[in-house]
Design an enzyme around this catalytic site. Structure first.
Site, PDB file in Angstrom:
ATOM      1  CE  LYS A 117     -20.911  17.971 123.005  1.00 14.04           C
ATOM      2  NZ  LYS A 117     -22.283  17.565 122.693  1.00 14.04           N
ATOM      3  NE  ARG A 148     -25.550  22.459 113.762  1.00 12.17           N
ATOM      4  CZ  ARG A 148     -25.861  21.978 114.978  1.00 12.17           C
ATOM      5  NH1 ARG A 148     -24.949  21.348 115.706  1.00 12.17           N
ATOM      6  NH2 ARG A 148     -27.087  22.125 115.465  1.00 12.17           N
ATOM      7  N   GLY A 196     -26.079  13.003 121.339  1.00 10.10           N
ATOM      8  CA  GLY A 196     -27.446  13.352 120.924  1.00 10.10           C
ATOM      9  C   GLY A 196     -27.454  14.143 119.636  1.00 10.10           C
ATOM     10  CD  GLN A 203     -29.406  17.678 119.982  1.00 12.90           C
ATOM     11  OE1 GLN A 203     -30.322  16.914 120.317  1.00 12.90           O
ATOM     12  NE2 GLN A 203     -28.249  17.708 120.611  1.00 12.90           N
ATOM     13  CG  ASP A 207     -25.503  22.236 126.105  1.00  8.99           C
ATOM     14  OD1 ASP A 207     -26.532  21.610 126.419  1.00  8.99           O
ATOM     15  OD2 ASP A 207     -25.037  22.245 124.952  1.00  8.99           O
TER      16      ASP A 207
HETATM   17  C1  S3P Z   1     -27.088  21.117 120.234  1.00  9.22           C
HETATM   18  C2  S3P Z   1     -28.304  21.599 120.649  1.00  9.22           C
HETATM   19  C3  S3P Z   1     -28.753  21.565 122.054  1.00  9.22           C
HETATM   20  C4  S3P Z   1     -27.591  21.349 123.018  1.00  9.22           C
HETATM   21  C5  S3P Z   1     -26.693  20.251 122.543  1.00  9.22           C
HETATM   22  C6  S3P Z   1     -26.104  20.578 121.195  1.00  9.22           C
HETATM   23  C7  S3P Z   1     -26.749  21.164 118.797  1.00  9.22           C
HETATM   24  O1  S3P Z   1     -29.650  20.508 122.213  1.00  9.22           O
HETATM   25  O2  S3P Z   1     -28.088  21.053 124.300  1.00  9.22           O
HETATM   26  O3  S3P Z   1     -25.643  20.037 123.466  1.00  9.22           O
HETATM   27  O4  S3P Z   1     -25.567  20.974 118.452  1.00  9.22           O
HETATM   28  O5  S3P Z   1     -27.653  21.398 117.988  1.00  9.22           O
HETATM   29  P1  S3P Z   1     -31.224  20.658 121.879  1.00  9.22           P
HETATM   30  O6  S3P Z   1     -31.385  20.818 120.438  1.00  9.22           O
HETATM   31  O7  S3P Z   1     -31.837  19.371 122.377  1.00  9.22           O
HETATM   32  O8  S3P Z   1     -31.670  21.850 122.678  1.00  9.22           O
END
Ligand code: S3P
Length: 451
Positions: free
Chosen positions: A33, A38, A106, A181, A332
């Site tokens: 994912k 990206r 997110g 993120q 996760d």
């Molecule tokens: C992700 C970063 C993580 C992870 C999310 C995917 C990413 O979140 O929990 O499922 O793709 O950069 P955080 O950056 O909030 O830790």
């Protein structure tokens, strides 16, 4: 791409996992994912054709595809499942006509805010009830320092509007929380700055953005200081070159069949083509610490990411203390690790996990409630969980609320397979965000579910 392809308002759907005998067979899991989001975003920042194979076609990623189309990128999926992206170049996106509905995603929302920061128009973001409850201040603060303006609902939550700056100001930013993120949003905004933008992370987080930027021909430097912090720098105003990307299987999705097989002695499962980026493999290390028989075979590099086949044999597991510093590499995976802990002998302690309270749901509360409703003793700490394992099959018999959280739904379906009485999930529709076909693939290994 049009909005009708995605964000299909899935109907709530209950599903019961029936106790499984041994699980056996080979499977592969959908694309990663994080890497899929990206690939679409960076492909949209190039001029020319980017080709993406193995893209996760789950709701989260499709929401990002729709958003990139709204920004003016051309995305087409051919009959072989290959995605063809013709982007607009760095800084070349156009103003979307309407709201960008990111659904449950997110990663899509936060990374695109970084991109939006470099475009001098206003983008409007919203999402589902889960995404609208999650904190966006962590992304807004550094992007505001770079010259972007935000208008958000109370608590810095979605829906929000972001008005980008042109150019944005370069920034040196130390991450206050270990978040890939936030790191990625700042680096993506930095592509539009007249100077070098640096993100400093005290604890390493998944580095897919850095790897993929390089794959698109960008200059990215990574240095580690005496304290062990990583300094990731991107000079702005770089051109990205179109790339060919093969998305590896998602280790966070592989986690579910891996745990299910690892906890049933006599099981033997191979999950093919899984990403084993060291920033993502903490669950596999933890399972090995618990006594799981788990091997990486056929290790190879695919498009800048390490990949392997995972071979798992069922065993009797024992409880362990999970080192808190491992958290970013398995952030996760705690819900499904807690399920493994419920079957192990003795206590498993997990700490340093305050971040789990602001994921798709409050995962510490969701896991604690789900386990205790299925006969497993668990202590919920402000930043962790202590699970007392049953040295075998937990009782089960409960109904677990998925709370719009795909990983809670899948983790407790796995608990159902490992239990004596089965477990019902009130709504498995969120699984479509990250793991379309989950139940069918598990059925192929010998699992059974009933609607
Ligand atoms: C992700 C970063 C993580 C992870 C999310 C995917 C990413 O979140 O929990 O499922 O793709 O950069 P955080 O950056 O909030 O830790």
């Amino acid at each position: 791409m049009t909005q009708t392809h995605v964000a299909s308002e899935s109907m709530p759907r209950a599903l019961r996992a029936i106790p499984a005998a041994q699980l056996r067979g080979r499977m592969s899991v959908p694309g990663d994912k994080s890497i899929s989001h990206r690939a679409l975003i960076l492909g949209g920042l190039t001029v020319g054709e980017t080709l993406v194979a193995g893209l996760l076609e789950g709701e989260d990623v499709l929401a990002t595809a729709v958003a990139m189309s709204a920004y003016g990128a051309d995305l087409q999926r051919d009959d072989d499942g290959l995605w063809h992206i013709h982007g607009c170049g760095v800084g070349g996106l156009g103003e979307p006509d309407g709201m960008l509905d990111m659904g449950n995603a997110g990663t899509g929302a936060r990374l695109l805010m970084g991109v939006a920061a470099g475009h001098a128009f206003t983008s409007f973001f919203t999402g589902d009830a889960s995404l609208c409850s999650r904190p966006m201040g962590r992304v807004m603060r550094p992007l505001e320092e770079m010259g972007t303006r935000f208008l958000a609902r109370s608590g810095n939550r979605l829906p929000l509007a972001v008005t980008g700056a042109s150019p944005v100001l370069p920034l040196v930013y130390r991450l206050p929380v270990p978040s890939a993120q936030v790191k990625s949003a700042v680096l993506l905004a930095g592509l539009h700055a007249p100077g070098v933008t640096t993100v400093i992370e005290a604890e390493g987080t998944r580095d897919h953005t850095e790897r993929m930027l390089r794959g698109f021909g960008a200059e990215v430097s990574v240095e580690t200081d005496e304290a062990g912090a990583r300094h990731i720098s991107v000079p702005g105003h770089q051109e990205l070159r179109p790339a060919r990307i093969r998305v590896p299987g998602d280790p966070s999705s592989a986690a579910f069949p891996v745990v299910a097989a690892a906890c049933i002695p006599g099981s033997s499962v191979v999950v093919e083509g899984v990403g084993i980026n060291p920033m993502r493999t903490g669950l596999f290390d933890s399972l090995r610490d618990m006594g799981a028989v788990l091997r990486f075979t056929n290790e190879r590099d695919e498009g800048g990411e390490p990949v392997a086949d995972l071979e798992i044999e069922g065993a009797e597991l024992k409880g362990v203390e999970i080192p808190p510093e491992r958290a970013p590499t398995m952030i996760d995976e705690y819900p499904v690790l807690a399920v493994a802990a419920a079957c192990a002998e003795g206590e498993t302690a997990m700490r340093g996990l305050a971040e789990l309270r602001v994921k798709e749901s409050d995962r510490l509360a969701a896991v604690a409630t789900g386990l205790s409703d299925n006969g497993v003793a668990v202590e919920e700490l402000p930043d962790g969980l202590i699970v007392t394992g049953q040295a075998g099959r937990p009782q089960g018999g409960g109904t677990v609320a998925a709370r719009l959280d795909h990983r809670i739904a899948m983790a407790f379906l796995v608990l159902g397979l490992l239990s004596r009485d089965g477990v019902t999930i009130d709504d498995v529709s969120p699984i479509e965000t990250s793991f379309p076909g989950f139940a069918d693939l598990m059925t192929g290994l010998g699992a059974e579910f009933e609607a």
